[in-house]
Design a protein around this motif. Structure first.
Motif, PDB file in Angstrom:
ATOM      1  N   LEU A  45       0.817  -1.213   0.000  1.00 39.28           N
ATOM      2  CA  LEU A  45       0.000   0.000   0.000  1.00 39.28           C
ATOM      3  C   LEU A  45       0.854   1.269   0.000  1.00 39.28           C
ATOM      4  O   LEU A  45       0.328   2.358  -0.266  1.00 39.28           O
ATOM      5  CB  LEU A  45      -0.917   0.011   1.223  1.00 39.28           C
ATOM      6  N   GLY A  46       2.137   1.142   0.308  1.00 43.27           N
ATOM      7  CA  GLY A  46       3.023   2.302   0.304  1.00 43.27           C
ATOM      8  C   GLY A  46       2.779   3.271   1.438  1.00 43.27           C
ATOM      9  O   GLY A  46       3.040   4.470   1.303  1.00 43.27           O
ATOM     10  N   VAL A  47       2.280   2.777   2.558  1.00 41.58           N
ATOM     11  CA  VAL A  47       1.993   3.634   3.707  1.00 41.58           C
ATOM     12  C   VAL A  47       2.224   2.825   4.975  1.00 41.58           C
ATOM     13  O   VAL A  47       2.053   1.596   4.982  1.00 41.58           O
ATOM     14  CB  VAL A  47       0.534   4.163   3.656  1.00 41.58           C
ATOM     15  N   GLY A  48       2.638   3.507   6.052  1.00 42.16           N
ATOM     16  CA  GLY A  48       2.856   2.836   7.321  1.00 42.16           C
ATOM     17  C   GLY A  48       1.605   2.819   8.172  1.00 42.16           C
ATOM     18  O   GLY A  48       0.727   3.683   8.027  1.00 42.16           O
ATOM     19  N   ALA A  49       1.512   1.862   9.075  1.00 43.16           N
ATOM     20  CA  ALA A  49       0.323   1.745   9.916  1.00 43.16           C
ATOM     21  C   ALA A  49       0.172   2.933  10.856  1.00 43.16           C
ATOM     22  O   ALA A  49      -0.950   3.275  11.246  1.00 43.16           O
ATOM     23  CB  ALA A  49       0.386   0.444  10.720  1.00 43.16           C
ATOM     24  N   PRO A  66      -7.944   0.242   1.885  1.00 40.62           N
ATOM     25  CA  PRO A  66      -9.048  -0.713   1.678  1.00 40.62           C
ATOM     26  C   PRO A  66     -10.198  -0.585   2.666  1.00 40.62           C
ATOM     27  O   PRO A  66     -11.359  -0.836   2.305  1.00 40.62           O
ATOM     28  CB  PRO A  66      -8.353  -2.077   1.816  1.00 40.62           C
ATOM     29  N   LEU A  67      -9.915  -0.203   3.900  1.00 42.75           N
ATOM     30  CA  LEU A  67     -10.970  -0.029   4.902  1.00 42.75           C
ATOM     31  C   LEU A  67     -11.092   1.412   5.363  1.00 42.75           C
ATOM     32  O   LEU A  67     -11.712   1.693   6.388  1.00 42.75           O
ATOM     33  CB  LEU A  67     -10.706  -0.937   6.116  1.00 42.75           C
ATOM     34  N   GLY A  68     -10.515   2.333   4.614  1.00 44.42           N
ATOM     35  CA  GLY A  68     -10.593   3.743   4.966  1.00 44.42           C
ATOM     36  C   GLY A  68      -9.524   4.143   5.964  1.00 44.42           C
ATOM     37  O   GLY A  68      -8.566   3.402   6.220  1.00 44.42           O
ATOM     38  N   ARG A  74      -4.785   7.568   9.662  1.00 37.83           N
ATOM     39  CA  ARG A  74      -4.001   6.332   9.545  1.00 37.83           C
ATOM     40  C   ARG A  74      -4.831   5.246   8.868  1.00 37.83           C
ATOM     41  O   ARG A  74      -6.054   5.220   8.999  1.00 37.83           O
ATOM     42  CB  ARG A  74      -3.546   5.866  10.938  1.00 37.83           C
ATOM     43  N   ASP A  75      -4.133   4.365   8.167  1.00 35.44           N
ATOM     44  CA  ASP A  75      -4.823   3.310   7.428  1.00 35.44           C
ATOM     45  C   ASP A  75      -5.466   2.318   8.394  1.00 35.44           C
ATOM     46  O   ASP A  75      -4.789   1.698   9.219  1.00 35.44           O
ATOM     47  CB  ASP A  75      -3.830   2.589   6.512  1.00 35.44           C
ATOM     48  N   GLN A  76      -6.780   2.165   8.275  1.00 38.65           N
ATOM     49  CA  GLN A  76      -7.526   1.319   9.198  1.00 38.65           C
ATOM     50  C   GLN A  76      -7.209  -0.162   8.996  1.00 38.65           C
ATOM     51  O   GLN A  76      -7.133  -0.929   9.966  1.00 38.65           O
ATOM     52  CB  GLN A  76      -9.034   1.562   8.999  1.00 38.65           C
TER      53      GLN A  76
END
Length: 300
Positions: A45-49, A66-68, A74-76
């Motif tokens: 995804l190219g992003v950190g949690a 994928p989950l907003g 932050r990526d859910q």
């Protein structure tokens, strides 16, 4: 050559016929694999949690997320995976330590009997009489810096994780102790134990080489059933702010962060709550399946 009538083969055969247990095992396996692959999803995804982006907060599902995203952008999906790592680790580790403590105490009480049994069981009853959740809350709220522990350890991100494991293991062994004690009381009168005593075997050898192997089945079932309960305890403490502390994600503290956004972004609470529900139910069904599988009177 495998003996098709051996107890292990028969137990495996009964377990494979338990549809709920098999389905639960597959669900848990998928969840564990996804959690272990969390770093790979970060790369994909190219992003950190833990990457914060306030301009992208509370976004809906998309290809990039994928989950907003949560209240900090932050990526859910990634936080759910890392939260699963923490919750599953705490559940499994604390359950194993609890069962180890309970097994040692129960095996000792059941084998020796008499005053040893009376003392250990009264101690167990004392722990059972303690109010569980309030005591957990009090212990979890203790300031570790006032206990003389090194500041570097107290201020580390993982200290809350290890503290929860320690607290749950310290207070969660009583059921396993009573279970093992009852089985050990029965096994110590069996012929193979009497023969070992007659041959001059030491108490330690008899306990750990003759009695304990015959207790593995109920111990495995106890571990499986305990994991779900530990995850619920961790989630409750984290929800109250006394468990896993941010920025480390767990399903419990994700629910805490979502409670103020329940009307604005309800899915922030639905995702971690659903993961807790599915995991606990799956472990309970898996435990039921193992219990039936190891029961020779089961009809599976």
């Amino acid at each position: 050559m495998v003996n098709n009538n051996s107890p292990l083969v028969l137990a495996l055969r009964r377990f494979t016929r338990h549809k709920l247990a098999m389905t639960s095992g597959m669900v848990l396996l998928v969840m564990i694999l996804l959690a272990l692959c969390a770093p790979l999803f970060e790369i994909w995804l190219g992003v950190g949690a833990n990457d914060v982006n306030l301009l992208n907060r509370l976004q809906g599902p998309s290809l990039a997320h994928p989950l907003g995203t949560d209240e900090l952008g932050r990526d859910q999906f990634l936080r759910l995976l890392y939260g699963g790592r923490v919750s599953l680790f705490v559940g499994f580790t604390a359950a194993v330590f609890s069962v180890v403590i309970g097994t040692v105490i129960g095996l000792t009480a059941g084998y020796f009997g008499g005053r040893v049994d009376a003392f250990l069981m009264r101690m167990t009853d004392s722990f059972i009489a303690l109010p569980g959740l309030p005591l957990l809350i009090v212990i979890a709220a203790i300031d570790l810096s006032k206990l003389g522990l090194p500041d570097a350890w107290v201020q580390s991100e993982s200290v809350s994780l290890y503290r929860i494991v320690f607290i749950v293991a310290l207070l969660g062994w009583t059921g396993e102790a009573r279970l093992v004690r009852g089985a050990a009381l029965s096994l110590r009168e069996r012929e193979f134990v009497m023969a070992a005593k007659g041959a001059g075997a030491s108490h330690r050898h008899i306990m750990f080489h003759h009695i304990l192997p015959n207790l593995l089945s109920p111990i495995i079932v106890a571990v499986t059933l305990s994991i779900g309960g530990v995850i619920l305890v961790e989630s409750a403490l984290s929800f109250l702010g006394l468990g896993i502390q941010p920025p480390v994600a767990s399903w419990g503290n994700m629910l805490t962060n979502a409670q103020q956004l329940i009307w604005e972004a309800p899915m922030q609470a639905v995702y971690p709550g659903l993961m807790i529900f599915i995991t606990v139910i799956a472990f309970n069904f898996l435990g039921d399946g193992l219990q039936d599988a190891f029961d020779p009177k089961a009809e599976y």
